[in-house]
Scaffold this active site. Structure first.
Site, PDB file in Angstrom:
ATOM      1  CE  LYS A  41     -12.541  -6.407  39.600  1.00  0.00           C
ATOM      2  NZ  LYS A  41     -11.990  -7.760  39.292  1.00  0.00           N
ATOM      3  CG  HIS A  88      -4.222  -1.305  40.227  1.00  0.00           C
ATOM      4  ND1 HIS A  88      -4.745  -1.515  38.979  1.00  0.00           N
ATOM      5  CD2 HIS A  88      -4.359  -2.478  40.904  1.00  0.00           C
ATOM      6  CE1 HIS A  88      -5.172  -2.774  38.897  1.00  0.00           C
ATOM      7  NE2 HIS A  88      -4.942  -3.369  40.037  1.00  0.00           N
ATOM      8  CB  SER A 112     -16.073  -4.055  38.580  1.00  0.00           C
ATOM      9  OG  SER A 112     -15.210  -5.160  38.477  1.00  0.00           O
TER      10      SER A 112
END
Length: 296
Positions: A50, A110, A140
């Site tokens: 995010k 990620h 987020s």
């Protein structure tokens, strides 16, 4: 990708994986991930979840491959391979990487820097890291975890905020993630470290910097088209960019692309939460050369 949300398995549990909080969706394919074969022209997009991953994925896809039919009928998550993911009999990130027909291949992850397969460093691949200020990032991530069936249950906001500060969310500590990649930048020349806030402030300027880093010469007209195309409101309406076709996400709870604003954290943090978060932040962000803006 076939995944029936009505029969979806229970939400995954977090566990400690080499010192980082993870779930099985991102560790079950570990050996294949570590043995993936990078190519010298691969471009790796690395982010904490995010932090602008889809935004930068879309920018790179447009810069390299232009506006083609793919934009209209192939979702961004099939154009940019997500290395980490593994949902048995549905989706394998390493298979996606191997099956990418584009050149260069644009791959996203990620993973914290220590989890990146060595092959990317050995092949001297270009890496684009995007970092977002911690307060907007946690907000987020909270909304994302509410609507994403392959993420653990987030619980309420206050509980989630404390878990985020403790690194008890998928991919672990935000602080370790951004610091680890910042440290890597000091020794690895082909790493471009970007900030979400800079991208929000002046997308065109950041696209110029990206082109410079990637050695791409694109006309002003092309760059303007890309800048307009990746405007948040345009991407939010674009079904090939907004993940509305992804069956693991429940848009009735929250859209994948929610606001895309810098400073939305002020609508979520109480004054006491903000103060506590800032104290914790000061202890964990010892590298003063890494500076974030939580408003612009």
């Amino acid at each position: 990708m076939s995944f029936d949300p009505h029969k979806s398995p229970p939400r995954p549990e977090l566990f400690d994986f080499h010192g980082v909080s993870m779930t099985h969706y991102f560790t079950d394919n570990w050996e294949n991930i570590q043995n993936v074969q990078a190519r010298p022209d691969d471009i790796l997009i690395a982010t904490y979840p995010k932090a602008g991953t889809t935004w930068v994925s879309y920018i790179l896809d447009l810069l390299y491959l232009g506006e083609t039919e793919r934009q209209k009928d192939v979702p961004i998550y099939d154009r940019v391979a997500f290395l980490d993911i593994f949902i048995p009999s549905v989706l394998s990130g390493t298979d996606m990487v191997d099956n990418l027909a584009t050149s260069p291949r644009i791959i996203k992850t990620h993973f914290p820097v220590q989890f990146i397969p060595k092959t990317f460093w050995e092949q001297n691949c270009r890496v684009v890291y995007v970092a977002r200020n911690a307060k907007d990032n946690v907000v987020s991530y909270f909304h994302f975890d509410r609507m994403n069936q392959v993420e653990p249950e987030p619980g309420d906001w206050s509980n989630y905020l404390h878990r985020f500060m403790a690194g008890k969310v998928v991919y672990g500590s935000w602080h370790n993630h951004v610091n680890g990649w910042w440290k890597k930048k000091q020794t690895y020349a082909k790493l471009h470290y970007m900030f979400y806030e800079d991208l929000a402030e002046d997308t065109g300027r950041e696209i110029d910097k990206l082109c410079c880093f990637l050695g791409l010469s694109r006309s002003d007209e092309v760059k303007k088209r890309v800048t307009d195309g990746v405007h948040f409101d345009n991407m939010k309406k674009d079904d090939m960019a907004n993940y509305s076709t992804n069956p693991v996400m429940d848009f009735k709870i929250s859209p994948f692309m929610r606001k895309g604003k810098v400073g939305d954290w002020k609508n979520h943090f109480s004054a006491a939460q903000s103060e506590q978060f800032d104290e914790d932040y000061k202890k964990k962000m010892m590298d003063v050369t890494l500076q974030f803006r939580s408003e612009i």
